[in-house]
Design an enzyme around this catalytic site. Structure first.
Site, PDB file in Angstrom:
ATOM      1  N   GLU A   1       1.222  -4.619  23.501  1.00 43.59           N
ATOM      2  CA  GLU A   1       2.255  -3.587  23.578  1.00 43.59           C
ATOM      3  C   GLU A   1       2.129  -2.857  24.910  1.00 43.59           C
ATOM      4  O   GLU A   1       1.052  -2.334  25.177  1.00 43.59           O
ATOM      5  CB  GLU A   1       2.105  -2.600  22.421  1.00 43.59           C
ATOM      6  CG  GLU A   1       2.602  -3.177  21.119  1.00 43.59           C
ATOM      7  CD  GLU A   1       2.217  -2.327  19.911  1.00 43.59           C
ATOM      8  OE1 GLU A   1       1.589  -1.277  20.096  1.00 43.59           O
ATOM      9  OE2 GLU A   1       2.537  -2.739  18.796  1.00 43.59           O
TER      10      GLU A   1
ATOM     11  N   HIS B   1       6.508   0.667  19.153  1.00 42.03           N
ATOM     12  CA  HIS B   1       5.471   1.202  18.247  1.00 42.03           C
ATOM     13  C   HIS B   1       5.673   2.711  18.051  1.00 42.03           C
ATOM     14  O   HIS B   1       4.778   3.519  18.320  1.00 42.03           O
ATOM     15  CB  HIS B   1       4.070   0.903  18.786  1.00 42.03           C
ATOM     16  CG  HIS B   1       3.015   0.953  17.714  1.00 42.03           C
ATOM     17  ND1 HIS B   1       1.896   0.177  17.727  1.00 42.03           N
ATOM     18  CD2 HIS B   1       2.921   1.702  16.589  1.00 42.03           C
ATOM     19  CE1 HIS B   1       1.142   0.449  16.666  1.00 42.03           C
ATOM     20  NE2 HIS B   1       1.753   1.380  15.956  1.00 42.03           N
TER      21      HIS B   1
ATOM     22  N   ILE C   1       2.399   2.780   2.450  1.00 42.47           N
ATOM     23  CA  ILE C   1       3.649   2.685   3.217  1.00 42.47           C
ATOM     24  C   ILE C   1       4.598   1.684   2.544  1.00 42.47           C
ATOM     25  O   ILE C   1       5.791   1.949   2.389  1.00 42.47           O
ATOM     26  CB  ILE C   1       3.373   2.273   4.679  1.00 42.47           C
ATOM     27  CG1 ILE C   1       2.424   3.283   5.336  1.00 42.47           C
ATOM     28  CG2 ILE C   1       4.675   2.164   5.465  1.00 42.47           C
ATOM     29  CD1 ILE C   1       1.927   2.885   6.718  1.00 42.47           C
TER      30      ILE C   1
ATOM     31  N   ARG D   1      -2.690  -7.819  -2.150  1.00 38.05           N
ATOM     32  CA  ARG D   1      -3.976  -8.321  -2.659  1.00 38.05           C
ATOM     33  C   ARG D   1      -4.092  -8.056  -4.151  1.00 38.05           C
ATOM     34  O   ARG D   1      -4.467  -8.900  -4.935  1.00 38.05           O
ATOM     35  CB  ARG D   1      -5.123  -7.599  -1.958  1.00 38.05           C
ATOM     36  CG  ARG D   1      -5.656  -8.304  -0.769  1.00 38.05           C
ATOM     37  CD  ARG D   1      -6.612  -7.403  -0.068  1.00 38.05           C
ATOM     38  NE  ARG D   1      -6.017  -6.074   0.134  1.00 38.05           N
ATOM     39  CZ  ARG D   1      -6.621  -5.075   0.752  1.00 38.05           C
ATOM     40  NH1 ARG D   1      -7.827  -5.220   1.194  1.00 38.05           N
ATOM     41  NH2 ARG D   1      -6.015  -3.911   0.929  1.00 38.05           N
TER      42      ARG D   1
ATOM     43  N   ARG E   1       1.152  -4.656  12.501  1.00 37.13           N
ATOM     44  CA  ARG E   1       0.532  -4.911  13.797  1.00 37.13           C
ATOM     45  C   ARG E   1       1.089  -6.227  14.331  1.00 37.13           C
ATOM     46  O   ARG E   1       1.346  -7.165  13.558  1.00 37.13           O
ATOM     47  CB  ARG E   1      -0.996  -5.033  13.655  1.00 37.13           C
ATOM     48  CG  ARG E   1      -1.711  -3.709  13.448  1.00 37.13           C
ATOM     49  CD  ARG E   1      -1.653  -2.843  14.704  1.00 37.13           C
ATOM     50  NE  ARG E   1      -2.346  -1.572  14.542  1.00 37.13           N
ATOM     51  CZ  ARG E   1      -1.778  -0.434  14.151  1.00 37.13           C
ATOM     52  NH1 ARG E   1      -0.479  -0.407  13.858  1.00 37.13           N
ATOM     53  NH2 ARG E   1      -2.478   0.677  14.045  1.00 37.13           N
TER      54      ARG E   1
ATOM     55  N   GLY F   1       0.859  -1.193   0.000  1.00 38.69           N
ATOM     56  CA  GLY F   1       0.000   0.000   0.000  1.00 38.69           C
ATOM     57  C   GLY F   1       0.885   1.229   0.000  1.00 38.69           C
ATOM     58  O   GLY F   1       2.014   1.206  -0.489  1.00 38.69           O
TER      59      GLY F   1
HETATM   60  O1  LIG Z   1       0.540   2.365  13.904  1.00 42.76           O
HETATM   61  C1  LIG Z   1       0.404   3.379  13.345  1.00 42.76           C
HETATM   62  C2  LIG Z   1      -0.729   3.672  12.532  1.00 42.76           C
HETATM   63  O2  LIG Z   1      -1.696   2.908  12.546  1.00 42.76           O
HETATM   64  O3  LIG Z   1      -0.699   4.698  11.841  1.00 42.76           O
END
Ligand SMILES: O=CC(=O)O
Length: 563
Positions: free
Chosen positions: A263, A282, A152, A172, A234, A150
């Site tokens: 976390e 995170h 990122i 996908r 995640r 995507g």
């Molecule tokens: O973890 C970070 C986000 O969901 O942007």
């Protein structure tokens, strides 16, 4: 409502943005008297998963309209449930991508080159010699597998290209050939192939039922024993028990994780004591610039044309008049595209011809699929700049109403000045307008006070008023402002004078045709005043980034075979 300022809540650095837009109430304060505060709360701004959008809390908020999440992942929200209460859910896509991709690269490099281990040795009081056996693995030229291509993921690919990596990806949907070629990425339809071949596997997927536990025993066993797993998505995407086993047994070389489940991990979790794991708490989006962008987006998405809150206090608004050759709109396109402005919202109006289309500024296929509408607001918070892009003609009979809506929105939003980019028919110029520059300006008295010096320095030429009857100089009749082909320009300028609104018009005499050069001329002219882009360039147009949608501007042209 927010959880708190500082601590686990919003960073102190961003509270100024929140305060510009909201009366804030922290959860603790709210809980002291939910009956009093509950009905006043219209927005819940979540940071770091809190306040948790749970039924017990939501049921105390009868006026709630939006739950806005700081961050892109909303796997912690029960969206159907929240929607069933008539409450919308929003997140902050786009603005988090660069920082998160940077973090993925940081983890990849740190793990590969044992940066943390090296640091610990360097600062250890017992260290007396430089260790020769602290051996990393080569990043340059290695194979990278990106799972989730995507926004990122694509940015991870862009960065990895600079490391000369062979880039594989699984997603996908396959990306366009152009997207693939731009970063040199190859699509792996089968995840197994990617796992088999990669030296580094980066997880950048959303957490969904399909991606929960995506990387488990079988997948880890397919990876090379020299491979590293990097997770910036995640924690639940990875089966952590399987990961512990794989790291202990040498099934894979190492893991670098910005996310875990939970976390933080319980302090006795086996992952924490493995030597081949690097864990960060995170912090993928934790940079001052990114959190400010996130909070700005979270704040401005609430702004309505009806709102009386001065949401854009101190901002400059730039907007086009829909006029000859759409020059103003094209110039605004260049601003949005070059300054990488974020879409902050829609200008809700019934005065434009309804339409919808793809994202004109898309840099990849996924972005392109976003739906865009005829009147949208974009912002560049750092520059205190907002633009209202208008992409549809004004319904003829509603021009006056549209102007009224604009003026009341501009006033309510607190813009310090508005600049209308416009154009007028070249062929209808009055004699006195024929010579010299084709650029003109108009300025309302309330903006003139603040801008007189700047205008003097720029040496710009004001739009001439012309005799009511061309060629007849009648002393009794005042020369008039005449902007043929200028759409709402004249009306909006006149309304703004009447309303004491600080507004300027920059306009260009031009003709219909290929108006791209006109758009460059107008946006460069604007930049001479506002200094939005200061880069010195030999070729003034090359500093602007042309939006992808411009490739469709003039259709596909005449087939060259005809010539
Ligand atoms: O973890 C970070 C986000 O969901 O942007």
């Amino acid at each position: 409502m927010i959880s708190e300022v500082g601590g686990e809540g919003f960073h102190e650095d961003v509270v100024d943005i929140l305060k510009q837009h909201f009366h804030l109430i922290c959860l603790k304060e709210f809980l002291k008297n939910p009956v009093l505060h509950g009905p006043k709360i219209q927005a819940m701004l979540m940071w770091n998963y809190s306040p948790a959008a749970e039924p017990s809390l939501l049921s105390c908020l009868p006026s709630l309209k939006v739950v806005a999440n700081g961050g892109v992942g909303i796997d912690h929200l029960d969206v159907p449930y929240i929607n069933s209460l008539g409450v919308k859910v929003a997140n902050t896509p786009g603005v988090v991508s660069d920082a998160t991709a940077d973090m993925a690269m940081a983890l990849l490099l740190a793990s590969a080159r044992m940066v943390v281990e090296g640091h610990l040795i360097s600062v250890d009081s017992k260290t007396t010699s430089v260790p020769q056996n602290l051996m990393g693995v080569e990043v340059t030229g290695s194979t990278l597998g990106i799972i989730g291509m995507g926004h990122i993921g694509y940015k991870v690919a862009q960065r990895s290209k600079g490391f000369n990596m062979r880039i594989l990806y699984h997603n996908r949907n396959r990306r366009s050939v152009e997207d693939e070629q731009a970063v040199g990425a190859s699509y792996c339809e089968k995840l197994d192939d990617l796992l088999n071949e990669s030296d580094f596997v980066v997880l950048v997927v959303n957490l969904t039922p399909e991606t929960t536990g995506l990387i488990s025993h079988r997948e880890l066993s397919l990876m090379k024993p020299t491979a590293t797993l990097i997770n910036v998505s995640r924690g639940l995407v990875v089966d952590q028990d399987a990961l512990v086993k794989a790291l202990k047994s040498g099934t894979i070389r190492a893991a670098a994780l910005d996310v875990t489940h939970p976390e933080p991990l319980p302090r006795d979790h086996p992952l924490l004591s493995l030597p081949n794991v690097l864990i960060t708490p995170h912090t993928g989006t934790n940079t001052h610039a990114t959190i400010r962008k996130m909070v700005h987006l979270m704040s401005t998405m609430f702004i309505s044309s009806q709102s009386s809150a001065a949401a854009f206090k101190g901002f400059t608004l730039v907007m086009p008049a829909v006029a000859v050759g759409n020059v103003g709109q094209l110039a605004v396109d260049l601003l949005v595209s070059t300054l990488n402005m974020s879409r902050a919202g829609y200008f809700h109006t019934d005065c434009l011809i309804p339409m919808a289309g793809n994202n004109p500024y898309a840099s990849c296929k996924e972005d392109a699929e976003e739906l865009h509408t005829p009147a949208e607001v974009y912002t560049a918070a750092e520059l205190k700049l907002a633009v209202l892009q208008i992409r549809a003609p004004i319904i003829q009979t509603r021009s006056k109403k549209f102007r009224q809506q604009l003026v009341s929105w501009i006033k309510a939003s607190g813009f310090s000045r508005t600049v209308v980019l416009s154009s007028s028919h070249s062929y209808q110029r009055d004699d006195q307008q024929l010579q010299g520059t084709p650029l003109r300006y108009l300025i309302t008295p309330s903006l003139l006070t603040a801008s007189a010096d700047a205008l003097k320095e720029l040496g710009w030429r004001e739009m001439e008023r012309i005799p009511a009857f061309p060629g007849v100089k009648d002393a009794d009749v005042e020369p008039r402002l005449c902007i043929p082909g200028g759409g709402i320009t004249k009306g909006l300028y006149t309304d703004s004078c009447d309303e004491d609104l600080p507004l300027a018009v920059l306009l260009l005499f031009c003709s219909e045709g290929d108006n791209i050069p006109d758009a460059f001329a107008l946006v460069n002219h604007l930049n001479d005043w506002l200094h939005l882009l200061d880069s010195q360039s030999q070729e003034p147009n090359s500093k602007w980034k042309v939006p992808t949608s411009w490739s469709l501007l003039f259709g596909s042209g005449i087939p060259p075979a005809l010539f």
